[in-house]
Design an enzyme around this catalytic site. Sequence first.
Site, PDB file in Angstrom:
ATOM      1  N   CYS A   1       0.867  -1.176   0.000  1.00  0.00           N
ATOM      2  CA  CYS A   1       0.000   0.000   0.000  1.00  0.00           C
ATOM      3  C   CYS A   1       0.909   1.232   0.000  1.00  0.00           C
ATOM      4  CB  CYS A   1      -0.966  -0.017   1.181  1.00  0.00           C
ATOM      5  SG  CYS A   1      -0.176   0.083   2.802  1.00  0.00           S
ATOM      6  N   HIS A   2       0.460   2.320   0.593  1.00  0.00           N
ATOM      7  CA  HIS A   2       1.271   3.535   0.606  1.00  0.00           C
ATOM      8  C   HIS A   2       2.419   3.445   1.607  1.00  0.00           C
ATOM      9  CE1 HIS A   2       2.340   7.737   0.191  1.00  0.00           C
ATOM     10  NE2 HIS A   2       2.315   7.833   1.511  1.00  0.00           N
TER      11      HIS A   2
END
Length: 98
Positions: A58-59
């Site tokens: 993800c981020h």
Amino acid sequence: MNEITPEQLHALGTDVSLIDVREPNEVAEVRIPFAKVIPLSELEDRTDEVPEGAYIMCHAGGRSSRVVKYFEHQGKELINVEGGISGWEAAGLPVERG
């Protein structure tokens, strides 16, 4: 929970199953070309697209760790990418922009 650093993942090459769970607007900004995008908001309906042993990104690692834990409860082993795309970029690894 199984985890891997961006550097360790990069060393495995591009022939791995990498799932990016960020939303489309995030992926549009910066992405890893060989990652398959399955946004977290769609994941419940697309669980069959997540293979055993996939790397989840993800981020920054928070959402992906939740995904890995969710699948662990379902009996599927996945690997969280520590630091997400932010960690990948901070390590100077290749990304595509725009």
